[in-house]
Design an enzyme around this catalytic site. Structure first.
Site, mmCIF file in Angstrom:
data_model
loop_
_atom_site.group_PDB
_atom_site.id
_atom_site.type_symbol
_atom_site.label_atom_id
_atom_site.label_comp_id
_atom_site.label_asym_id
_atom_site.label_seq_id
_atom_site.Cartn_x
_atom_site.Cartn_y
_atom_site.Cartn_z
ATOM 1 N NE ARG A 141 2.336 20.252 -8.639
ATOM 2 C CZ ARG A 141 3.162 20.107 -9.674
ATOM 3 N NH1 ARG A 141 3.425 18.921 -10.148
ATOM 4 N NH2 ARG A 141 3.755 21.152 -10.207
ATOM 5 N N GLY B 128 3.255 2.694 3.731
ATOM 6 C CA GLY B 128 3.287 2.311 2.322
ATOM 7 C C GLY B 128 3.423 0.820 2.149
ATOM 8 C CB THR B 129 2.847 -1.460 -0.474
ATOM 9 O OG1 THR B 129 2.997 -0.645 -1.629
ATOM 10 C CG2 THR B 129 1.414 -1.401 0.027
ATOM 11 C CD GLU C 112 10.618 2.850 0.844
ATOM 12 O OE1 GLU C 112 9.763 3.666 1.209
ATOM 13 O OE2 GLU C 112 11.814 3.186 0.574
ATOM 14 C CG ASP D 242 4.379 -6.419 -4.971
ATOM 15 O OD1 ASP D 242 3.620 -6.692 -5.894
ATOM 16 O OD2 ASP D 242 4.427 -5.311 -4.397
HETATM 17 N N1 HPA Z 1 9.405 -2.102 -5.899
HETATM 18 C C1 HPA Z 1 9.379 -0.850 -5.422
HETATM 19 N N2 HPA Z 1 8.434 -0.400 -4.624
HETATM 20 C C2 HPA Z 1 7.447 -1.247 -4.281
HETATM 21 C C3 HPA Z 1 7.410 -2.551 -4.747
HETATM 22 C C4 HPA Z 1 8.443 -3.011 -5.585
HETATM 23 O O1 HPA Z 1 8.466 -4.164 -6.044
HETATM 24 N N3 HPA Z 1 6.289 -3.137 -4.249
HETATM 25 C C5 HPA Z 1 5.655 -2.206 -3.499
HETATM 26 N N4 HPA Z 1 6.363 -1.062 -3.511
#
Ligand code: HPA
Length: 236
Positions: free
Chosen positions: A43, A89-90, A179, A204
């Site tokens: 995948r 991750g972010t 997240e 963000d």
């Molecule tokens: N929401 C969910 N996951 C995320 C966000 C968000 O605003 N920014 C980065 N990962």
């Protein structure tokens, strides 16, 4: 070989770094690992196993959301014998107490997700990181001179929502940011008795709509990648 990972037995290391994005896994393997071998691309979720400072680790992709990381982390723990997974991750900050580029070591993940309840009969809406990887991340940040915040996180099933306010579950558990994966990873590790941690970069700031630009992203994630790699090879 498992249903979603085509690596052969023995091709996955004991410690796995999981990024959401397969191309980020490829970027880390290409730029930071020696002798990186592509061991699965089912995948297009790339998994690479190689050496970091002489220690064997795997870097791969989890996809987005609890269902996706739930699948990959379960197969890594139960079919490939991985003992530690560090998610990188972010996240989006709910408060401007946090700034773009801040690093967060996740203490506990809060979620409205039914994943833990229906998979394992774990009824808690707050699941802690598992084992010593959290402590190794703290030690790795100190070692490499990066500052780190420790916080609970909201693992949401929702990226887009009509209400811009902080969801009740995040307020109830002092989650500074959101997240979408840590909760399922921690639930799988708790059920299987394995080790899991999550290290995040703030990408963000939700109340002010600030975000890291696409151009900045690669460089912005370097501190997180460095800390996670050092944590991955640290003896516990
Ligand atoms: N929401 C969910 N996951 C995320 C966000 C968000 O605003 N920014 C980065 N990962």
């Amino acid at each position: 070989m498992s249903i979603h990972i085509s690596a052969k037995p023995g091709e996955i290391a004991n410690t796995v770094l999981l990024a959401g994005d397969p191309l980020r896994a490829k970027y880390i393997a290409t730029n930071f690992l020696e002798d990186a071998q592509l061991v699965s691309m089912t995948r297009n979720a790339f998994y690479y196993t190689g050496q970091y400072k002489g220690k064997r680790i795997t870097v791969g992709a989890s996809g987005m959301g609890c269902p996706s990381i739930g699948i990959y982390s379960y197969e890594l723990f139960t079919e490939y014998g991985a003992d530690t997974i560090i998610r990188i991750g972010t996240c989006g900050a709910y408060t401007n107490e946090l700034s773009l580029f801040d690093l967060i070591n996740v203490d506990q993940a809060a979620s409205e997700s039914t994943f833990a309840k229906f998979a394992w009969g774990i009824h808690d809406e707050l699941i802690p990181h598992q084992g010593k990887a959290f402590d190794r991340i703290n030690a790795a940040a100190e070692l490499t001179g990066h500052s780190l915040k420790r916080s609970n996180i909201h693992s949401s099933d929702i990226f887009y929502r009509k209400d811009p306010g902080t969801p009740a579950i995040a307020a109830a558990h002092q989650c500074l940011a959101v997240e979408m994966e840590a909760f399922a990873l921690f639930a799988n590790a708790q059920y299987t008795g394995k080790t899991a941690a999550t290290l995040l970069t703030v990408s963000d700031i939700i109340p002010t709509h600030e975000s890291i630009s696409a151009d900045e992203r690669e460089k912005a994630l370097l501190p997180m990648i460095t800390v996670a790699l050092e944590a991955a090879i640290m003896e516990s």
